[in-house]
Write a protein that holds these residues in place. Structure first.
Motif, PDB file in Angstrom:
ATOM      1  N   ALA A 180      20.805   8.956 -44.267  1.00 35.97           N
ATOM      2  CA  ALA A 180      20.403   7.717 -43.593  1.00 35.97           C
ATOM      3  C   ALA A 180      21.304   7.521 -42.391  1.00 35.97           C
ATOM      4  O   ALA A 180      22.515   7.680 -42.486  1.00 35.97           O
ATOM      5  CB  ALA A 180      20.516   6.536 -44.541  1.00 35.97           C
ATOM      6  N   LYS A 181      20.710   7.184 -41.275  1.00 30.49           N
ATOM      7  CA  LYS A 181      21.445   6.957 -40.036  1.00 30.49           C
ATOM      8  C   LYS A 181      21.807   5.483 -39.940  1.00 30.49           C
ATOM      9  O   LYS A 181      20.961   4.614 -40.120  1.00 30.49           O
ATOM     10  CB  LYS A 181      20.575   7.373 -38.857  1.00 30.49           C
ATOM     11  CG  LYS A 181      21.250   7.207 -37.522  1.00 30.49           C
ATOM     12  CD  LYS A 181      20.314   7.641 -36.399  1.00 30.49           C
ATOM     13  CE  LYS A 181      20.931   7.341 -35.071  1.00 30.49           C
ATOM     14  NZ  LYS A 181      20.340   6.213 -34.411  1.00 30.49           N
ATOM     15  N   ALA A 182      23.058   5.205 -39.676  1.00 29.44           N
ATOM     16  CA  ALA A 182      23.494   3.822 -39.504  1.00 29.44           C
ATOM     17  C   ALA A 182      22.862   3.246 -38.235  1.00 29.44           C
ATOM     18  O   ALA A 182      22.665   3.967 -37.256  1.00 29.44           O
ATOM     19  CB  ALA A 182      25.006   3.761 -39.402  1.00 29.44           C
ATOM     20  N   PRO A 183      22.535   1.965 -38.250  1.00 31.44           N
ATOM     21  CA  PRO A 183      21.948   1.335 -37.066  1.00 31.44           C
ATOM     22  C   PRO A 183      22.949   1.234 -35.916  1.00 31.44           C
ATOM     23  O   PRO A 183      24.127   1.497 -36.083  1.00 31.44           O
ATOM     24  CB  PRO A 183      21.546  -0.061 -37.547  1.00 31.44           C
ATOM     25  CG  PRO A 183      21.926  -0.161 -38.948  1.00 31.44           C
ATOM     26  CD  PRO A 183      22.632   1.082 -39.366  1.00 31.44           C
ATOM     27  N   SER A 184      22.452   0.811 -34.776  1.00 31.84           N
ATOM     28  CA  SER A 184      23.286   0.645 -33.584  1.00 31.84           C
ATOM     29  C   SER A 184      24.410  -0.346 -33.853  1.00 31.84           C
ATOM     30  O   SER A 184      24.211  -1.332 -34.556  1.00 31.84           O
ATOM     31  CB  SER A 184      22.442   0.119 -32.427  1.00 31.84           C
ATOM     32  OG  SER A 184      21.342   0.951 -32.202  1.00 31.84           O
ATOM     33  N   PRO A 185      25.587  -0.098 -33.283  1.00 32.33           N
ATOM     34  CA  PRO A 185      26.679  -1.062 -33.425  1.00 32.33           C
ATOM     35  C   PRO A 185      26.334  -2.376 -32.732  1.00 32.33           C
ATOM     36  O   PRO A 185      25.486  -2.409 -31.845  1.00 32.33           O
ATOM     37  CB  PRO A 185      27.863  -0.386 -32.749  1.00 32.33           C
ATOM     38  CG  PRO A 185      27.395   0.905 -32.210  1.00 32.33           C
ATOM     39  CD  PRO A 185      25.931   1.051 -32.502  1.00 32.33           C
ATOM     40  N   GLY A 186      26.991  -3.439 -33.148  1.00 29.82           N
ATOM     41  CA  GLY A 186      26.816  -4.719 -32.477  1.00 29.82           C
ATOM     42  C   GLY A 186      26.187  -5.785 -33.335  1.00 29.82           C
ATOM     43  O   GLY A 186      26.357  -6.959 -33.081  1.00 29.82           O
ATOM     44  N   SER A 187      25.461  -5.391 -34.353  1.00 33.61           N
ATOM     45  CA  SER A 187      24.889  -6.387 -35.247  1.00 33.61           C
ATOM     46  C   SER A 187      25.325  -6.047 -36.665  1.00 33.61           C
ATOM     47  O   SER A 187      25.830  -4.962 -36.931  1.00 33.61           O
ATOM     48  CB  SER A 187      23.360  -6.387 -35.148  1.00 33.61           C
ATOM     49  OG  SER A 187      22.845  -5.139 -35.558  1.00 33.61           O
ATOM     50  N   PHE A 188      25.137  -6.964 -37.583  1.00 35.85           N
ATOM     51  CA  PHE A 188      25.459  -6.701 -38.973  1.00 35.85           C
ATOM     52  C   PHE A 188      24.540  -5.617 -39.505  1.00 35.85           C
ATOM     53  O   PHE A 188      23.334  -5.621 -39.270  1.00 35.85           O
ATOM     54  CB  PHE A 188      25.287  -7.979 -39.806  1.00 35.85           C
ATOM     55  CG  PHE A 188      25.332  -7.725 -41.282  1.00 35.85           C
ATOM     56  CD1 PHE A 188      26.538  -7.479 -41.923  1.00 35.85           C
ATOM     57  CD2 PHE A 188      24.169  -7.712 -42.031  1.00 35.85           C
ATOM     58  CE1 PHE A 188      26.577  -7.226 -43.280  1.00 35.85           C
ATOM     59  CE2 PHE A 188      24.196  -7.465 -43.388  1.00 35.85           C
ATOM     60  CZ  PHE A 188      25.401  -7.220 -44.013  1.00 35.85           C
ATOM     61  N   SER A 189      25.107  -4.671 -40.211  1.00 37.71           N
ATOM     62  CA  SER A 189      24.335  -3.665 -40.927  1.00 37.71           C
ATOM     63  C   SER A 189      25.168  -3.198 -42.110  1.00 37.71           C
ATOM     64  O   SER A 189      26.380  -3.428 -42.169  1.00 37.71           O
ATOM     65  CB  SER A 189      23.957  -2.492 -40.030  1.00 37.71           C
ATOM     66  OG  SER A 189      25.111  -1.805 -39.597  1.00 37.71           O
ATOM     67  N   LEU A 190      24.506  -2.547 -43.036  1.00 43.11           N
ATOM     68  CA  LEU A 190      25.167  -2.078 -44.253  1.00 43.11           C
ATOM     69  C   LEU A 190      24.519  -0.776 -44.667  1.00 43.11           C
ATOM     70  O   LEU A 190      23.293  -0.658 -44.661  1.00 43.11           O
ATOM     71  CB  LEU A 190      24.981  -3.129 -45.361  1.00 43.11           C
ATOM     72  CG  LEU A 190      25.336  -2.709 -46.785  1.00 43.11           C
ATOM     73  CD1 LEU A 190      26.845  -2.691 -46.953  1.00 43.11           C
ATOM     74  CD2 LEU A 190      24.710  -3.673 -47.775  1.00 43.11           C
ATOM     75  N   LEU A 191      25.331   0.198 -45.030  1.00 46.33           N
ATOM     76  CA  LEU A 191      24.828   1.460 -45.544  1.00 46.33           C
ATOM     77  C   LEU A 191      25.608   1.769 -46.812  1.00 46.33           C
ATOM     78  O   LEU A 191      26.834   1.895 -46.777  1.00 46.33           O
ATOM     79  CB  LEU A 191      25.010   2.582 -44.519  1.00 46.33           C
ATOM     80  CG  LEU A 191      24.582   3.978 -44.951  1.00 46.33           C
ATOM     81  CD1 LEU A 191      23.089   4.022 -45.277  1.00 46.33           C
ATOM     82  CD2 LEU A 191      24.927   4.991 -43.876  1.00 46.33           C
ATOM     83  N   VAL A 192      24.902   1.864 -47.950  1.00 46.20           N
ATOM     84  CA  VAL A 192      25.530   2.161 -49.230  1.00 46.20           C
ATOM     85  C   VAL A 192      24.853   3.393 -49.814  1.00 46.20           C
ATOM     86  O   VAL A 192      23.629   3.408 -49.974  1.00 46.20           O
ATOM     87  CB  VAL A 192      25.389   0.985 -50.230  1.00 46.20           C
ATOM     88  CG1 VAL A 192      26.000   1.353 -51.570  1.00 46.20           C
ATOM     89  CG2 VAL A 192      26.028  -0.270 -49.670  1.00 46.20           C
ATOM     90  N   GLN A 193      25.653   4.375 -50.105  1.00 40.92           N
ATOM     91  CA  GLN A 193      25.133   5.574 -50.743  1.00 40.92           C
ATOM     92  C   GLN A 193      25.688   5.618 -52.159  1.00 40.92           C
ATOM     93  O   GLN A 193      26.883   5.834 -52.354  1.00 40.92           O
ATOM     94  CB  GLN A 193      25.504   6.812 -49.935  1.00 40.92           C
ATOM     95  CG  GLN A 193      24.809   6.794 -48.587  1.00 40.92           C
ATOM     96  CD  GLN A 193      25.111   7.986 -47.732  1.00 40.92           C
ATOM     97  OE1 GLN A 193      26.250   8.394 -47.600  1.00 40.92           O
ATOM     98  NE2 GLN A 193      24.075   8.554 -47.148  1.00 40.92           N
ATOM     99  N   ALA A 194      24.817   5.377 -53.131  1.00 38.02           N
ATOM    100  CA  ALA A 194      25.192   5.356 -54.542  1.00 38.02           C
ATOM    101  C   ALA A 194      24.511   6.519 -55.252  1.00 38.02           C
ATOM    102  O   ALA A 194      23.628   7.174 -54.685  1.00 38.02           O
ATOM    103  CB  ALA A 194      24.767   4.026 -55.169  1.00 38.02           C
ATOM    104  N   ALA A 195      24.900   6.760 -56.471  1.00 37.24           N
ATOM    105  CA  ALA A 195      24.346   7.885 -57.235  1.00 37.24           C
ATOM    106  C   ALA A 195      22.836   7.764 -57.391  1.00 37.24           C
ATOM    107  O   ALA A 195      22.114   8.760 -57.355  1.00 37.24           O
ATOM    108  CB  ALA A 195      25.014   7.965 -58.598  1.00 37.24           C
ATOM    109  N   GLU A 196      22.336   6.560 -57.534  1.00 37.89           N
ATOM    110  CA  GLU A 196      20.907   6.372 -57.820  1.00 37.89           C
ATOM    111  C   GLU A 196      20.028   6.131 -56.597  1.00 37.89           C
ATOM    112  O   GLU A 196      18.812   6.265 -56.666  1.00 37.89           O
ATOM    113  CB  GLU A 196      20.703   5.249 -58.845  1.00 37.89           C
ATOM    114  CG  GLU A 196      21.163   3.877 -58.388  1.00 37.89           C
ATOM    115  CD  GLU A 196      22.661   3.616 -58.487  1.00 37.89           C
ATOM    116  OE1 GLU A 196      23.094   2.556 -58.015  1.00 37.89           O
ATOM    117  OE2 GLU A 196      23.408   4.475 -59.020  1.00 37.89           O
TER     118      GLU A 196
END
Length: 128
Positions: A24-40
């Motif tokens: 998954a590609k993280a969104p552009s900087p400057g706004s709130f975003s979240l990237l979580v990579q979990a086992a499931e």
């Protein structure tokens, strides 16, 4: 628990899900975003216009940011926000960073959420 200062961020967000191990590609900087990579699964929260095709997308979220930073040992910060929302019947998606917490509610519940938070003694401002 003292009253908190919250900001209702201006963007509308999407919560996106990919199968476990999917890049998954993280969104552009400057706004709130979240990237979580979990086992499931992999979860991405981003402004709605950056929601990637090919993911399962739950769109239409608004985001509240807690303005203060507290030491990790201070109990009840997030609970003081979540309890009034739960009492108002508002579902949430919550996450934290090292410095603060973010609570997302469906866009259709944003006004009701502001009212519930203010009734609980919190101050809610809007980001422009």
């Amino acid at each position: 628990m003292p009253a908190l200062d919250l900001s209702l961020l201006r963007d509308v967000y999407a919560v996106c899900r990919y199968p476990a191990g999917s890049p998954a590609k993280a969104p552009s900087p400057g706004s709130f975003s979240l990237l979580v990579q979990a086992a499931e699964e992999t979860t991405l929260v981003c402004p709605i216009e950056e929601a990637p095709p090919g993911s399962e997308i739950d769109a239409g979220w608004r985001c509240f940011r807690i303005g203060q930073s507290f030491d990790f040992s201070v109990p009840g910060i997030l609970a003081s926000v979540l309890a009034p929302l739960a009492q108002a019947g508002i579902g949430i998606f919550a996450t934290s960073t090292f410095s603060t917490d973010y609570v997302l509610v469906k866009a259709g519940d944003a006004r009701k959420a502001v009212a519930a938070l203010e009734e609980a003694g919190h101050r809610v401002g809007r980001q422009t």
